[in-house]
Every structure is written in structure tokens, then in C-alpha cells.
Scaffold this motif. Structure first.
Motif, short mmCIF file in Angstrom:
data_model
loop_
_atom_site.label_atom_id
_atom_site.label_comp_id
_atom_site.label_asym_id
_atom_site.label_seq_id
_atom_site.Cartn_x
_atom_site.Cartn_y
_atom_site.Cartn_z
N ILE A 22 0.98 -0.92 -0.03
CA ILE A 22 0.14 0.14 -0.16
C ILE A 22 1.24 1.09 -0.28
N ARG A 23 2.07 1.25 0.62
CA ARG A 23 2.84 2.58 0.33
C ARG A 23 3.82 2.78 -0.86
N THR A 24 3.86 1.81 -1.57
CA THR A 24 4.38 1.45 -2.57
C THR A 24 4.17 1.24 -4.09
N VAL A 25 4.25 -0.09 -4.39
CA VAL A 25 2.84 0.04 -5.73
C VAL A 25 1.37 -1.15 -5.15
N ARG A 26 0.87 -0.70 -4.95
CA ARG A 26 -0.66 -1.18 -4.59
C ARG A 26 -0.99 -2.00 -5.48
N GLY A 27 -1.79 -3.16 -4.87
CA GLY A 27 -2.07 -3.96 -5.70
C GLY A 27 -1.29 -5.49 -5.44
N PHE A 28 -0.27 -5.59 -5.62
CA PHE A 28 0.91 -6.74 -4.83
C PHE A 28 1.14 -6.58 -2.98
N VAL A 29 1.40 -7.39 -3.14
CA VAL A 29 1.75 -8.11 -1.89
C VAL A 29 2.62 -6.81 -1.27
N ASN A 30 2.73 -6.18 -0.13
CA ASN A 30 4.12 -5.77 0.96
C ASN A 30 5.09 -6.52 0.43
N ASN A 31 6.42 -5.68 0.57
CA ASN A 31 7.92 -6.06 0.03
C ASN A 31 7.74 -7.84 -0.52
N SER A 32 7.31 -7.48 -1.75
CA SER A 32 6.87 -9.00 -2.63
C SER A 32 7.77 -8.67 -4.25
N LEU A 33 8.07 -7.54 -3.85
CA LEU A 33 8.56 -6.97 -5.87
C LEU A 33 9.99 -7.83 -5.83
N GLY A 34 10.28 -7.53 -6.84
CA GLY A 34 11.76 -7.65 -7.31
C GLY A 34 12.56 -9.42 -7.25
N PRO A 35 13.81 -9.30 -6.88
CA PRO A 35 14.42 -10.35 -7.24
C PRO A 35 13.84 -11.48 -6.17
N ARG A 36 14.16 -13.06 -6.37
CA ARG A 36 13.59 -13.65 -5.32
C ARG A 36 14.15 -14.83 -5.03
N ASP A 37 14.78 -15.13 -4.30
CA ASP A 37 15.31 -17.14 -3.17
C ASP A 37 15.06 -18.09 -4.64
N PRO A 38 15.35 -18.57 -5.67
CA PRO A 38 15.07 -19.26 -6.07
C PRO A 38 14.82 -20.61 -5.70
N VAL A 39 15.38 -21.03 -4.26
CA VAL A 39 15.26 -22.25 -3.54
C VAL A 39 13.40 -21.98 -2.62
N SER A 40 13.79 -20.77 -2.20
CA SER A 40 11.74 -20.68 -1.14
C SER A 40 11.05 -19.69 -1.91
N GLY A 41 11.90 -18.97 -3.00
CA GLY A 41 10.48 -18.09 -3.71
C GLY A 41 9.92 -16.85 -3.03
N TYR A 42 11.26 -16.03 -1.43
CA TYR A 42 10.67 -15.66 -1.34
C TYR A 42 11.61 -13.86 -1.75
N ALA A 43 11.00 -13.07 -1.30
CA ALA A 43 11.38 -11.76 -2.57
C ALA A 43 12.72 -11.93 -1.63
N ILE A 44 14.35 -11.42 -1.93
CA ILE A 44 15.33 -11.18 -1.30
C ILE A 44 15.68 -9.36 -1.01
N GLY A 45 15.11 -8.52 -1.97
CA GLY A 45 15.34 -7.39 -1.49
C GLY A 45 16.54 -7.02 -3.14
N GLY A 46 16.39 -6.19 -2.77
CA GLY A 46 17.21 -5.26 -3.46
C GLY A 46 18.57 -3.77 -3.33
N ASN A 47 19.20 -4.03 -4.61
CA ASN A 47 19.75 -2.54 -4.33
C ASN A 47 19.60 -1.51 -4.93
N ILE A 48 18.74 -1.78 -6.07
CA ILE A 48 18.23 -0.34 -6.23
C ILE A 48 16.22 -0.92 -6.40
N ARG A 49 16.08 0.50 -6.29
CA ARG A 49 14.26 0.95 -5.65
C ARG A 49 14.31 1.85 -6.97
#
Length: 161
Positions: free
Chosen positions: A36-63
Motif C-alpha cells: 500500500i505504500r509503494t505499488v498497490r495491488g502487490f503483497v507488501n515487500n514482494s516485488l523484485g529478486p527472489r530466492d530460487p529455492v524458497s521463492g521469497y523476495a530477497i530485496g535489492g540494491n536498486i528501488r
């Protein structure tokens, strides 16, 4: 209908990198987007690079995030309360990690990729309630891809900082 309409534009560009003997941004300092504070319609902190094993977002150095809200008076109400406002919005953004490929594109593509920006549009309501500001939004995503975590309805309680 009384009151005036307002257009609210916002953007956020962030870049981080290692300093001194640290060659990259530490994992605990990475940027996240979505929600809701960045890109609505997507789960909080879910965008960007993902861990290939777990599938969870791992964050990045560019936003990269941006948005536009058209704030308008409440329709069909002669004297709307000043504590309530409605808006139509358009959001866009994503998170990237330099030298790390995680998107469904050419494996040599790393870092910022404009074609990987996610976007959404929808309607939002903000109510300055006695317990604090309440924000509700309903969003439709424009260019989500399989694997994106979507959430059409979102809300938050508390400050907008």
C-alpha cells in the motif's frame, strides 16, 4: 459537489552499494517494494529478486517507484467530512539487484530493467479516524507475471511516513 480536486505525484529512487571492504550492499540493508505504500495491488515487500529455492523476495540494491493519485471530493455529499478523501491512483515500480538475475528474461540481464517494472491502478480511501489514519485501497494489476504475489484489497493503520 463541493471542494477541489488535487493531483498528488510521488516518486522514490534508491541505490545502495558496498563501502570500503564490503563489496555489495548487505542483505539487511536491501530495499523492498510492493504494498500500500509503494505499488498497490502487490503483497507488501514482494516485488523484485527472489530466492530460487524458497521463492521469497530477497530485496535489492536498486528501488524505483512512482505514483499518481487524483484526489477528489466525495460524490453526492453536500458537505463531506474533512477527515475523509477518495482518490484514483496509478502506481509503478520494482526492485533490482545488481549482478543477480532473477527475472523471466535473458539470464545476462541483471540490474535495472525497465520492462520489468510492475504497475497497478485503482481506488483508494483515506480516513483520519480517532485511532489514527486508516488507508484502504482496491487495485488491479496491469502487467503482473506468474509468480508475483497479488493482493487486490489492502489497508493500513497509522502514519503515512
Amino acid at each position: 459537489m463541493t471542494g477541489a480536486s488535487t493531483i498528488l505525484l510521488r516518486s522514490n529512487l534508491a541505490y545502495g552499494d558496498g563501502y570500503g571492504s564490503t563489496v555489495s550492499l548487505p542483505f539487511y540493508e536491501r530495499y523492498f517494494a510492493g504494498g500500500i505504500r509503494t505499488v498497490r495491488g502487490f503483497v507488501n515487500n514482494s516485488l523484485g529478486p527472489r530466492d530460487p529455492v524458497s521463492g521469497y523476495a530477497i530485496g535489492g540494491n536498486i528501488r524505483v517507484t512512482a505514483g499518481a493519485d487524483y484526489i477528489f471530493p466525495i460524490p453526492f455529499v453536500e458537505k463531506p467530512p474533512s477527515s475523509l478523501r477518495l482518490s484514483l491512483f496509478l502506481d509503478i515500480g520494482n526492485v533490482y539487484l545488481s549482478n543477480y538475475h532473477t527475472f523471466d528474461a535473458d539470464p545476462s540481464d541483471t540490474g535495472f530493467q525497465a520492462d520489468q517494472l510492475r504497475s497497478s491502478y485503482g481506488v483508494s480511501m483515506v480516513w483520519i479516524s480517532p485511532i489514527g489514519p486508516l488507508r484502504f485501497s482496491y487495485a488491479e494489476t496491469i502487467n503482473d507475471v506468474p509468480g508475483d504475489d497479488l493482493r487486490a484489497f489492502q489497508f493500513s493503520i497509522g502514519s503515512f511516513f
